[in-house]
Each structure stands twice: as structure tokens, then as C-alpha cells.
Design a protein around this motif. Structure first.
Motif, PDB file in Angstrom:
ATOM      1  N   SER A   1       2.552  16.323  11.970  1.00  0.00           N
ATOM      2  CA  SER A   1       3.926  17.163  12.311  1.00  0.00           C
ATOM      3  C   SER A   1       4.801  17.585  11.301  1.00  0.00           C
ATOM      4  CB  SER A   1       4.532  16.205  13.605  1.00  0.00           C
ATOM      5  OG  SER A   1       4.726  15.003  12.979  1.00  0.00           O
ATOM      6  N   GLU A   2       5.176  16.539  10.251  1.00  0.00           N
ATOM      7  CA  GLU A   2       6.152  16.644   9.468  1.00  0.00           C
ATOM      8  C   GLU A   2       5.916  17.850   8.340  1.00  0.00           C
ATOM      9  OE1 GLU A   2       8.602  13.564   7.454  1.00  0.00           O
ATOM     10  OE2 GLU A   2       7.864  12.399   9.207  1.00  0.00           O
ATOM     11  N   HIS A   3       4.638  18.089   8.408  1.00  0.00           N
ATOM     12  CA  HIS A   3       3.757  19.187   7.208  1.00  0.00           C
ATOM     13  C   HIS A   3       4.784  20.441   7.720  1.00  0.00           C
ATOM     14  CE1 HIS A   3       0.109  17.101   6.197  1.00  0.00           C
ATOM     15  NE2 HIS A   3       0.986  16.199   6.145  1.00  0.00           N
TER      16      HIS A   3
ATOM     17  N   ASP B   1      -1.567   6.515   1.121  1.00  0.00           N
ATOM     18  CA  ASP B   1      -2.134   6.884   2.545  1.00  0.00           C
ATOM     19  C   ASP B   1      -2.535   8.284   2.479  1.00  0.00           C
ATOM     20  OD1 ASP B   1       0.541   8.031   2.441  1.00  0.00           O
ATOM     21  OD2 ASP B   1       0.861   7.688   4.518  1.00  0.00           O
ATOM     22  N   TYR B   2      -1.969   8.989   1.985  1.00  0.00           N
ATOM     23  CA  TYR B   2      -2.216  10.528   1.585  1.00  0.00           C
ATOM     24  C   TYR B   2      -3.476  10.850   0.720  1.00  0.00           C
ATOM     25  CZ  TYR B   2       0.861  10.531  -2.131  1.00  0.00           C
ATOM     26  OH  TYR B   2       1.864  10.144  -3.184  1.00  0.00           O
ATOM     27  N   ASN B   3      -4.111   9.803   0.205  1.00  0.00           N
ATOM     28  CA  ASN B   3      -5.283   9.671  -0.545  1.00  0.00           C
ATOM     29  C   ASN B   3      -6.283   9.011   0.626  1.00  0.00           C
ATOM     30  OD1 ASN B   3      -5.392  10.767  -3.412  1.00  0.00           O
ATOM     31  ND2 ASN B   3      -3.427   9.669  -3.176  1.00  0.00           N
TER      32      ASN B   3
ATOM     33  N   ASN C   1       4.883  16.592   2.948  1.00  0.00           N
ATOM     34  CA  ASN C   1       3.422  16.533   2.903  1.00  0.00           C
ATOM     35  C   ASN C   1       2.892  15.163   3.073  1.00  0.00           C
ATOM     36  OD1 ASN C   1       1.881  19.143   2.374  1.00  0.00           O
ATOM     37  ND2 ASN C   1       3.810  19.326   1.377  1.00  0.00           N
ATOM     38  N   THR C   2       3.429  14.285   4.081  1.00  0.00           N
ATOM     39  CA  THR C   2       3.151  12.931   4.331  1.00  0.00           C
ATOM     40  C   THR C   2       2.166  12.441   4.712  1.00  0.00           C
ATOM     41  OG1 THR C   2       3.186  13.438   6.563  1.00  0.00           O
ATOM     42  CG2 THR C   2       5.381  13.081   5.509  1.00  0.00           C
ATOM     43  N   GLY C   3       1.581  11.390   4.313  1.00  0.00           N
ATOM     44  CA  GLY C   3       0.224  10.626   4.801  1.00  0.00           C
ATOM     45  C   GLY C   3       0.441  10.288   6.241  1.00  0.00           C
TER      46      GLY C   3
ATOM     47  N   GLY D   1      15.864   5.867   4.653  1.00  0.00           N
ATOM     48  CA  GLY D   1      15.903   4.328   4.202  1.00  0.00           C
ATOM     49  C   GLY D   1      14.535   3.793   3.832  1.00  0.00           C
ATOM     50  N   GLY D   2      13.641   4.504   4.197  1.00  0.00           N
ATOM     51  CA  GLY D   2      12.175   4.181   3.951  1.00  0.00           C
ATOM     52  C   GLY D   2      11.466   3.403   4.945  1.00  0.00           C
ATOM     53  N   LEU D   3      12.390   3.716   6.148  1.00  0.00           N
ATOM     54  CA  LEU D   3      11.675   2.784   7.490  1.00  0.00           C
ATOM     55  C   LEU D   3      11.109   3.825   8.527  1.00  0.00           C
ATOM     56  CD1 LEU D   3      14.123  -0.016   7.740  1.00  0.00           C
ATOM     57  CD2 LEU D   3      12.315   0.106   6.286  1.00  0.00           C
ATOM     58  N   SER D   4      11.043   4.871   7.875  1.00  0.00           N
ATOM     59  CA  SER D   4      10.356   6.187   8.548  1.00  0.00           C
ATOM     60  C   SER D   4      10.936   6.484   9.772  1.00  0.00           C
ATOM     61  CB  SER D   4       9.036   5.727   8.808  1.00  0.00           C
ATOM     62  OG  SER D   4       8.148   6.885   8.383  1.00  0.00           O
ATOM     63  N   SER D   5      12.198   6.936   9.914  1.00  0.00           N
ATOM     64  CA  SER D   5      12.931   7.355  10.738  1.00  0.00           C
ATOM     65  C   SER D   5      12.369   8.675  11.295  1.00  0.00           C
ATOM     66  CB  SER D   5      14.481   7.529  10.472  1.00  0.00           C
ATOM     67  OG  SER D   5      14.711   8.360   9.344  1.00  0.00           O
TER      68      SER D   5
ATOM     69  N   GLY E   1       0.757  -1.032  -0.021  1.00  0.00           N
ATOM     70  CA  GLY E   1      -0.096  -0.015  -0.025  1.00  0.00           C
ATOM     71  C   GLY E   1       0.858   1.266  -0.056  1.00  0.00           C
ATOM     72  N   GLU E   2       1.518   1.343  -1.361  1.00  0.00           N
ATOM     73  CA  GLU E   2       2.534   2.546  -1.172  1.00  0.00           C
ATOM     74  C   GLU E   2       1.667   3.777  -1.802  1.00  0.00           C
ATOM     75  OE1 GLU E   2       4.739   2.716   1.082  1.00  0.00           O
ATOM     76  OE2 GLU E   2       5.265   0.803   0.355  1.00  0.00           O
ATOM     77  N   HIS E   3       2.119   5.029  -1.378  1.00  0.00           N
ATOM     78  CA  HIS E   3       1.677   6.163  -1.986  1.00  0.00           C
ATOM     79  C   HIS E   3       0.195   6.349  -1.942  1.00  0.00           C
ATOM     80  CE1 HIS E   3       5.414   8.488  -2.964  1.00  0.00           C
ATOM     81  NE2 HIS E   3       5.832   7.082  -2.918  1.00  0.00           N
TER      82      HIS E   3
ATOM     83  N   MET F   1       0.404   6.858   7.356  1.00  0.00           N
ATOM     84  CA  MET F   1       0.666   5.603   7.837  1.00  0.00           C
ATOM     85  C   MET F   1       1.741   5.197   8.931  1.00  0.00           C
ATOM     86  SD  MET F   1       2.493   2.664   5.263  1.00  0.00           S
ATOM     87  CE  MET F   1       3.286   3.983   3.879  1.00  0.00           C
ATOM     88  N   ASP F   2       2.862   5.937   8.781  1.00  0.00           N
ATOM     89  CA  ASP F   2       4.067   5.883   9.567  1.00  0.00           C
ATOM     90  C   ASP F   2       3.741   6.197  10.867  1.00  0.00           C
ATOM     91  OD1 ASP F   2       4.972   5.667   6.931  1.00  0.00           O
ATOM     92  OD2 ASP F   2       6.264   7.443   7.042  1.00  0.00           O
ATOM     93  N   GLN F   3       3.096   7.269  11.371  1.00  0.00           N
ATOM     94  CA  GLN F   3       2.981   7.756  12.593  1.00  0.00           C
ATOM     95  C   GLN F   3       1.946   6.557  13.269  1.00  0.00           C
ATOM     96  OE1 GLN F   3       2.450   9.522   9.765  1.00  0.00           O
ATOM     97  NE2 GLN F   3       4.149  11.245  10.013  1.00  0.00           N
ATOM     98  N   CYS F   4       0.937   6.312  12.245  1.00  0.00           N
ATOM     99  CA  CYS F   4      -0.189   5.261  13.024  1.00  0.00           C
ATOM    100  C   CYS F   4       0.655   4.018  13.267  1.00  0.00           C
ATOM    101  CB  CYS F   4      -1.267   5.255  12.029  1.00  0.00           C
ATOM    102  SG  CYS F   4      -2.629   4.469  12.577  1.00  0.00           S
TER     103      CYS F   4
HETATM  104  P1  NG1 Z   1       8.738   7.053   4.265  1.00  0.00           P
HETATM  105  O1  NG1 Z   1       9.706   7.245   2.773  1.00  0.00           O
HETATM  106  O2  NG1 Z   1       8.973   5.737   4.754  1.00  0.00           O
HETATM  107  O3  NG1 Z   1       8.959   8.439   5.125  1.00  0.00           O
HETATM  108  C1  NG1 Z   1       6.454   8.266   3.060  1.00  0.00           C
HETATM  109  C2  NG1 Z   1       5.347   8.747   3.871  1.00  0.00           C
HETATM  110  C3  NG1 Z   1       4.191   7.824   4.021  1.00  0.00           C
HETATM  111  C4  NG1 Z   1       3.974   7.282   2.768  1.00  0.00           C
HETATM  112  C5  NG1 Z   1       5.179   6.716   2.073  1.00  0.00           C
HETATM  113  C6  NG1 Z   1       4.682   6.145   0.589  1.00  0.00           C
HETATM  114  C7  NG1 Z   1       6.877  10.205   5.665  1.00  0.00           C
HETATM  115  C8  NG1 Z   1       7.052  10.279   7.067  1.00  0.00           C
HETATM  116  N1  NG1 Z   1       5.914   9.105   5.110  1.00  0.00           N
HETATM  117  O4  NG1 Z   1       7.382   7.227   3.995  1.00  0.00           O
HETATM  118  O5  NG1 Z   1       3.229   8.650   4.626  1.00  0.00           O
HETATM  119  O6  NG1 Z   1       3.142   8.143   1.952  1.00  0.00           O
HETATM  120  O7  NG1 Z   1       6.152   7.629   1.733  1.00  0.00           O
HETATM  121  O8  NG1 Z   1       3.618   5.014   0.807  1.00  0.00           O
HETATM  122  O9  NG1 Z   1       7.125  10.855   4.515  1.00  0.00           O
END
Ligand code: NG1
Ligand code: MG
Length: 518
Positions: free
Chosen positions: A197-199, A56-58, A204-206, A160-164, A52-54, A208-211
Motif C-alpha cells: 500500500s505505501e508504495h 524485510d525488503y530483501n 518502498n517498504t518491506g 517513531g519507528g513503531l509503524s504508525s 531483523g532490520e532493513h 514486516m510491519d503490515q504482517c
Molecule cells: P518503520 O520505520 O517502522 O516504518 C520501516 C519499514 C519496514 C522495514 C523497517 C526497517 C515502513 C512502513 N516499514 O519500518 O518494512 O523495512 O523500516 O527494518 O516503512
């Protein structure tokens, strides 16, 4: 309402032993820095997104899980108004600043990018939350927040895509709320405030990561839903026999710097999808809820729901019935196919988009190009809609597969179907969302050719990490192929420690928590 747990030891880790030295180092660094002991720690984990990528912000549901890697902040609250941030990693240089004495909320200079800005983001959302829900703690806004001394330790790979970044922001919010007297932090509130928060630093994150970071549980993946409301629902992934299924997470070691590339990558996707939703709405004469990050345009989820409720006059979808969800999402894919001509499917210029929306290019700029700065020649609106709807369909099909799999079923069939969905997700990210990269493609191809059932980029893409579906038995072959064909080739001088950190088998982990040190 569920609140985040409070621990007095490290028992929330699957492998507490492995983390002991880390915490010892963190505590001694704190003491050395501030000449006092910390009173508690706020902690929140990174996550891997299974599928489920890209989307969450939809506001389409996604399937991530929290990981053992995390960000920990050791904290001591003070009565001065000073905040001092330090880090066990020397790369993150100490920062300090004063909280406004008049009790006002701080602001951020977006042009000056530093790790401290992520703390400032957290401070803004936490402060606003305190003003909204606990105004007496700050005398209605006339009293400043408490000062803080903090030392951070994080082992989520950055970029790294693991949402640090999400792990950092959530851990910081926990730290700020606790310092200011809020001990019982509801998961729902924590998620709601951390999502935006990151906005404040312009990403402009969705949500997913925080949840995922907040709601994570041992042994469980999460269904993150955004509609009808934002919530993380932990569930057990079916087990497979005789070969036990595992997720391998590997880092391409090519960093995706979302902050620097936002205007042409991540933020542009946010805008392209908002444009797509408004073009689809125009075709059916619908007016969408302005729920995208732009705040002046809708989202593709808003289009789907409005189309069913207002155009077809059908009852709203509760988000749970997978069969209805699949039916509706398939209908969305058909609509995306018929809304654009073959020529328009290549991509649209500003003039073409304005024409389709029956507005002037000036109005187009006001609605779509003001809140979020982006750069483009054409927007690939059709491709993005196709990616989002097909990706959500894959999320629903994965859920259906999980729900229907019985312990007595053939695991091979299950793993192949699951792997196929992951591979299709990666193909769509590459072809329709243009969020892959040559390194990501290479890593996925190597693992699939060597025993993985499926592989895909996790997180935003354009570099960063990948997630692979395999089994305990097949794992060694996948790992050795990746070492031999990817890491040795591109990074021949990598140390053993760095290589070990780049390739990890991930088990679902505990979400945000407080560690009491008193
Ligand atoms: P990463 O790249 O792990 O930070 C980002 C967004 C998510 C989501 C994904 C794509 C942040 C914090 N998170 O994840 O909300 O949109 O990309 O699915 O930027
Ligand atoms: Mg991030």
C-alpha cells in the motif's frame, strides 16, 4: 484460512480499562461530526521489531511483535460516493473527496503529501482486491465503492519507528473491505494487499510491519517469513526465571520522516541492496528473479537462493531449518567479502558499479535509478550486503536461542546471548547500514550501561524508537537512567504525559480486528 477476529467489546486489549475513555471520545467525536453513529470499527496495531532490520525488503525473515498502541477507525458506510476523513487529533485536518462515479480506481498525487494519502493508498489496494476477488460487489468494476464517513484515533507515535503508517493503512483497508460487504477478511489476503500500500506514496517498504500488525497475538512474538511465502507465525518467547524478561520501548523524540528523506536514506538502501544482489549474481553468472521493489533487479534473498539452487545445485531451503539457514547465510557473508576489492569496499561510483555489472552507465540508470528516485555520490554496496546477511544471521541465531532455551536453563546465559545479538544488530545498523543517529546511539549506550542486556533501534532508524531487553527487576534502573541522562538533558521541558508516552513496557498484543457496534 484464518480470518481477522470480530469483537463486540474491548476484550482484545490486555488493559481494556485504559482504552475505554479513548473509545468513548472517538464515538462522541464521530457523532458530533456526522450526526449519526458509526456501525463498526476497523483496528490495527503498531509493532516493535525485536530483531531483523532493513532485511524485510530483501525477503529475509524478521522477529517483530504487535503492540497495544494502535489505529482505530470508526466507520459509517453511505450510498453517496463521498469519503470524509476526520481525526480525534486536531493536527490531522479533515479531508474529503469523491470516488470516481464510473467505478475506476482512484490515483494519488504523490507531490501533495497529506495523511489522507495513506487512506488513498489503502483504497487503491482494497479496490483492486475487490475487483480481483469479489467483482460482483462492484458490478465488474462499473459500480463505484461505497461512500464512507470515518473518524480515526491513533496512539502509535508517528515517525517513531513503531509503524504508525502500517497500522493506519491496515486499519483503513479493514474498514474499506467491511464497508463494501466483506465481513470475513483473511489474514493472508489482508497482509498480501497491505504490504504494497505505501508504495503508492513512494515509500518502498518491506512487509514486516503490515504482517506483524495483521498476525499479532497476545503473549506472542512473530516470525515473519517472506519465502517460500509471506506469513506471520506467532510463537511464545521463552520465559526467564527468576528474573522475568521484558522489552522496553522508548522513543528518542527525534522524528524520522521517511517521506522527506527517502531519496538519501530508506529508498537508497532499497536500491543499494538491489545493486549488491546483481553484482553478486554477475560474479557467478546467475540471472536473478527480478523481485526487488525496483522490479528490474533482484534481492539478496533471491541471490542466496539462486546461488544454492542453480550454482551449487542443492535443494531449496524451506526457510524453517535454522541450521541450514545459518550455514547458507555464513557462506553469503564470505561471498560478500571476496566480491569487492579493498578499494571497492569504501563505496562505488555509478561508473564503477556499471563496470562491475558490465553494462553502460545509461543501462545502469535504466535498471536501478528509474523506478525509485535516489540521490548519492557513491553507493556503499559492500556494507549493505554485509549488514543484510549478518542481520539475517542474527535473526536465525535468535530463533535458535529461543527454540533451545528450556525453563530449567540458566536465564542469565540466555539473556546475555540474546542481548549480545541485539547490540550487534545495532552496531551493524550504525556501521554498515548507516541507519543510526547520534540520539539512537546515546539512548542505547545509556540503557546498556544501566542494566539492559541489549538495546537497538527498531524500525527504519535515523531517529524514532529503540527496543531494550531487560528484566522486571532491572527495569526501574534502566528507566531512571534514561530519564536522567537522556530525556532531562535533551528535552528538559517535556510534560509528564509526554514522558510516559515515550517510555513504554510493551507486551505482545492482538493484531488487526473488527469491532462490531450493532
Ligand atoms: P518503520 O520505520 O517502522 O516504518 C520501516 C519499514 C519496514 C522495514 C523497517 C526497517 C515502513 C512502513 N516499514 O519500518 O518494512 O523495512 O523500516 O527494518 O516503512
Ligand atoms: Mg512508517
Amino acid at each position: 484460512m484464518a480470518t481477522i477476529p470480530i469483537y463486540h467489546d474491548l476484550s482484545f486489549y490486555t488493559d481494556a480499562e485504559r482504552n475505554k475513555a479513548r473509545y468513548k471520545n472517538l464515538l462522541s467525536k464521530f457523532k458530533k461530526e456526522f450526526n449519526v453513529d458509526p456501525t463498526f470499527m476497523g483496528r490495527s496495531p503498531g509493532r516493535v521489531n525485536i530483531i531483523g532490520e532493513h532485511i524485510d525488503y530483501n525477503y529475509f525473515s524478521v522477529l517483530p511483535m504487535a503492540m497495544e498502541v494502535d489505529v482505530v477507525a470508526a466507520v459509517h458506510g453511505t450510498d453517496d460516493q463521498k469519503v470524509i476523513l476526520t481525526n480525534t487529533n486536531q493536527e490531522f485536518v479533515s479531508e474529503q473527496f469523491e470516488l470516481p462515479a464510473d467505478g475506476s480506481v482512484i490515483s494519488i498525487n504523490k507531490n501533495h503529501h497529506s495523511w489522507g494519502n495513506y487512506f488513498r493508498c489503502s483504497l487503491i489496494v482494497a479496490h483492486n482486491f475487490i475487483l480481483e476477488k469479489y467483482p460482483n460487489l462492484v458490478e465488474g468494476g462499473s459500480k463505484p465503492l461505497k461512500g464512507m464517513r470515518l473518524t480515526y484515533d491513533g496512539n502509535v507515535p508517528t515517525g517513531g519507528g513503531l509503524s504508525s503508517s502500517a497500522a493506519f493503512c491496515v486499519a483503513s483497508i479493514v474498514a474499506i473491505l467491511k464497508t463494501n460487504g466483506i465481513d470475513s477478511i483473511s489474514k493472508e489476503d489482508l497482509t498480501r494487499i497491505s504490504v504494497v500500500s505505501e508504495h503508492y506514496v513512494g515509500v518502498n517498504t518491506g512487509g514486516m510491519d503490515q504482517c506483524a500488525s495483521v498476525y499479532g497475538e497476545r503473549e506472542k512474538a512473530l516470525l515473519v517469513q517472506f519465502r517460500p511465502k509471506l506469513v506471520g507465525i506467532p510463537f511464545k518467547i521463552p520465559s526467564t526465571k527468576p528474573e522475568e524478561m521484558v522489552f522496553l520501548v522508548t522513543n528518542t523524540l527525534v522524528q524520522a520522516n521517511k517521506h522527506e528523506t527517502a531519496a538519501t536514506n530508506y529508498n537508497l538502501r532499497v536500491v543499494e541492496m538491489a545493486v549488491a544482489s546483481e553484482i553478486l549474481a554477475k560474479k557467478y553468472g546467475l540471472s536473478l528473479m527480478k523481485d526487488s521493489n525496483l522490479k528490474t533487479a533482484g534481492t539478496l534473498r533471491s541471490f542466496m537462493d539462486t546461488y544454492y539452487e542453480q550454482y551449487l545445485r542443492q535443494p531449496p531451503w524451506d526457510g524453517n531449518d535454522v541450521v541450514i539457514g545459518i550455514e547458507r547465510t555464513q557462506e553469503m557473508l564470505k561471498i560478500a567479502e571476496t566480491t569487492f576489492s579493498e578499494e571497492e569496499k569504501v563505496g562505488l561510483t555509478t561508473e564503477q558499479m556499471a563496470k562491475k555489472l558490465e553494462i553502460s552507465t545509461k543501462q545502469f540508470a535504466e535498471v536501478f535509478l528509474t523506478a525509485i528516485p535516489v540521490r548519492y555520490d557513491i553507493m556503499r554496496v559492500y556494507q549493505r550486503a554485509k549488514h543484510v546477511f549478518s542481520e539475517f544471521l542474527r535473526v536465525l541465531e535468535t530463533l535458535k536461542l529461543f527454540r533451545e532455551h528450556k525453563p530449567s536453563d540458566n536465564s542469565e546465559t540466555f539473556l546475555m546471548a540474546f542481548g549480545r545479538l541485539m547490540n550487534d544488530s545495532q552496531r551493524s545498523a550504525n556501521i554498515y547500514n548507516n541507519s543510526s543517529s547520534p540520539n539512537l546511539e546515546e539512548v542505547c549506550a545509556i540503557s546498556v550501561a544501566n542494566g539492559a542486556y541489549g538495546a537497538r533501534a527498531t524500525g527504519a532508524g535515523w531517529g524514532g524508537s529503540t527496543v531494550h531487553l531487560t528484566t522486571v527487576q532491572k527495569l526501574p534502573k534502566v528507566v531512571s537512567a534514561l530519564k536522567g541522562q537522556y530525556y532531562n538533558k535533551h528535552f528538559p521541558n517535556l510534560s509528564q504525559a509526554d514522558l510516559d508516552a515515550a517510555i513504554v513496557v510493551s507486551k505482545p498484543a492482538t493484531g488487526s480486528c473488527l469491532v462490531d457496534l450493532s
